[in-house]
Design an enzyme around this catalytic site. Structure first.
Site, PDB file in Angstrom:
ATOM      1  N   LEU A  61      13.184   9.625  97.148  1.00  0.00           N
ATOM      2  CA  LEU A  61      13.238  11.065  96.950  1.00  0.00           C
ATOM      3  C   LEU A  61      13.129  11.281  95.448  1.00  0.00           C
ATOM      4  O   LEU A  61      13.740  10.538  94.667  1.00  0.00           O
ATOM      5  CB  LEU A  61      14.566  11.645  97.454  1.00  0.00           C
ATOM      6  CG  LEU A  61      14.790  11.680  98.960  1.00  0.00           C
ATOM      7  CD1 LEU A  61      16.189  12.201  99.272  1.00  0.00           C
ATOM      8  CD2 LEU A  61      13.747  12.550  99.640  1.00  0.00           C
ATOM      9  N   ASP A  62      12.363  12.290  95.015  1.00  0.00           N
ATOM     10  CA  ASP A  62      12.262  12.491  93.575  1.00  0.00           C
ATOM     11  C   ASP A  62      13.616  12.898  93.007  1.00  0.00           C
ATOM     12  O   ASP A  62      14.536  13.276  93.735  1.00  0.00           O
ATOM     13  CB  ASP A  62      11.157  13.498  93.229  1.00  0.00           C
ATOM     14  CG  ASP A  62      11.431  14.896  93.730  1.00  0.00           C
ATOM     15  OD1 ASP A  62      12.451  15.484  93.322  1.00  0.00           O
ATOM     16  OD2 ASP A  62      10.620  15.417  94.526  1.00  0.00           O
ATOM     17  N   GLU A  63      13.732  12.796  91.716  1.00  0.00           N
ATOM     18  CA  GLU A  63      15.028  12.962  91.051  1.00  0.00           C
ATOM     19  C   GLU A  63      15.689  14.299  91.376  1.00  0.00           C
ATOM     20  O   GLU A  63      16.911  14.374  91.572  1.00  0.00           O
ATOM     21  CB  GLU A  63      14.836  12.826  89.531  1.00  0.00           C
ATOM     22  CG  GLU A  63      16.123  12.857  88.740  1.00  0.00           C
ATOM     23  CD  GLU A  63      15.878  12.653  87.253  1.00  0.00           C
ATOM     24  OE1 GLU A  63      16.792  12.944  86.455  1.00  0.00           O
ATOM     25  OE2 GLU A  63      14.756  12.195  86.888  1.00  0.00           O
ATOM     26  N   GLU A  64      14.916  15.369  91.447  1.00  0.00           N
ATOM     27  CA  GLU A  64      15.485  16.703  91.659  1.00  0.00           C
ATOM     28  C   GLU A  64      15.784  17.003  93.115  1.00  0.00           C
ATOM     29  O   GLU A  64      16.460  17.984  93.427  1.00  0.00           O
ATOM     30  CB  GLU A  64      14.524  17.770  91.121  1.00  0.00           C
ATOM     31  CG  GLU A  64      14.230  17.673  89.634  1.00  0.00           C
ATOM     32  CD  GLU A  64      13.083  16.726  89.331  1.00  0.00           C
ATOM     33  OE1 GLU A  64      12.486  16.191  90.297  1.00  0.00           O
ATOM     34  OE2 GLU A  64      12.799  16.497  88.149  1.00  0.00           O
ATOM     35  N   THR A  65      15.249  16.193  94.038  1.00  0.00           N
ATOM     36  CA  THR A  65      15.439  16.441  95.470  1.00  0.00           C
ATOM     37  C   THR A  65      16.681  15.714  95.972  1.00  0.00           C
ATOM     38  O   THR A  65      16.926  14.575  95.605  1.00  0.00           O
ATOM     39  CB  THR A  65      14.202  15.971  96.259  1.00  0.00           C
ATOM     40  OG1 THR A  65      13.063  16.692  95.792  1.00  0.00           O
ATOM     41  CG2 THR A  65      14.376  16.210  97.749  1.00  0.00           C
TER      42      THR A  65
END
Length: 244
Positions: A106-110
């Site tokens: 999952l990307d950092e912000e998700t």
């Protein structure tokens, strides 16, 4: 020296399927397969690496394998060691004796559902782009999302790296100049949900993954982990082995 084959009912009882007596009834009733073949003979012996299903659901015979669900917080990178010193997944795996790895990213912000396991085969298959596990996200986006936007998500469109199409999409609610959108798709392309919604004029302000294949986040709190339930594991392994 390799392990000697053991009676099927003993192996399945040890795997937590049921008592030996109940497993014997399952065998007689034809509810069990071994390596794709239905077994009805009580004296059948199997090795620990056999592929066994009960009522069509895969059973994990290897007790050393572990499968953990994490509700990853935003701000944490999906790696076991970040070279830039950002918060990573080690804080969530250090409590386990097994050396766990994340399945996909999952990307950092998700934030949301991330699977951790020491099962190399499952990790490879579930994370491989060709496997295309279906995932559901809930996004808080800028602007009021119309029916025509939902229709375009379902119809599909071209991005810089190719055509993309949602499997399902709906507006969960509108609040002022924001909308809550639920989006299901099987693509594993990088930041795909954010790129899809931005392409349609609705940049994402918050994004959570609620499901991954047969797994659902449920009430698991942000930053918490739990082992998969028996049924979740059987559903997951069945998905993996169907593609073998």
């Amino acid at each position: 020296m390799s392990e000697q084959p053991e009676r099927l009912q003993k192996v399945l009882a040890a795997a937590g399927v049921a008592s030996r007596r109940v497993v014997e009834d399952m065998i007689v009733d034809g509810r069990i397969t071994v390596d794709g073949e239905r077994v009805t003979v009580l004296g059948t012996r199997i090795s620990k690496d056999a592929r066994v299903t009960v009522d069509g659901k895969a059973i994990q015979l290897d007790a050393s394998k572990r499968y953990v669900m994490l509700n990853k917080p935003a701000g944490v990178v999906s790696t076991m060691r970040d070279e830039h010193g950002k918060p990573d997944l080690r804080r969530y795996t250090k409590a386990y004796d097994e050396r766990l790895f994340n399945v996909g990213r999952l990307d950092e912000e998700t934030h949301g559902l991330l699977l951790l396991t020491n099962d190399g085969e499952a990790t490879h298959r579930l994370a491989h782009p060709s496997f295309e596990v279906q995932k559901t996200y809930v996004a808080l986006v800028h602007g009021r999302v119309s029916g025509s936007v939902i229709a375009e998500l379902l119809r599909g469109f071209e991005l810089d790296d190719g055509f993309i199409q949602a499997d399902a999409a709906r507006v969960k609610g509108n609040r002022g100049k924001q909308s809550m959108v639920e989006l299901t798709l099987h693509s594993g392309r990088n930041r795909i949900v954010r790129r899809m919604l931005a392409h349609l004029g609705h940049p994402v302000q918050d994004l959570v993954r609620r499901s991954f294949g047969p797994l659902h986040l449920g009430t698991l709190q942000t930053g918490q982990t739990r082992d998969l339930t028996t049924m979740e594991l059987r559903e997951l392994l069945t998905l993996v082995r169907e593609e073998s």
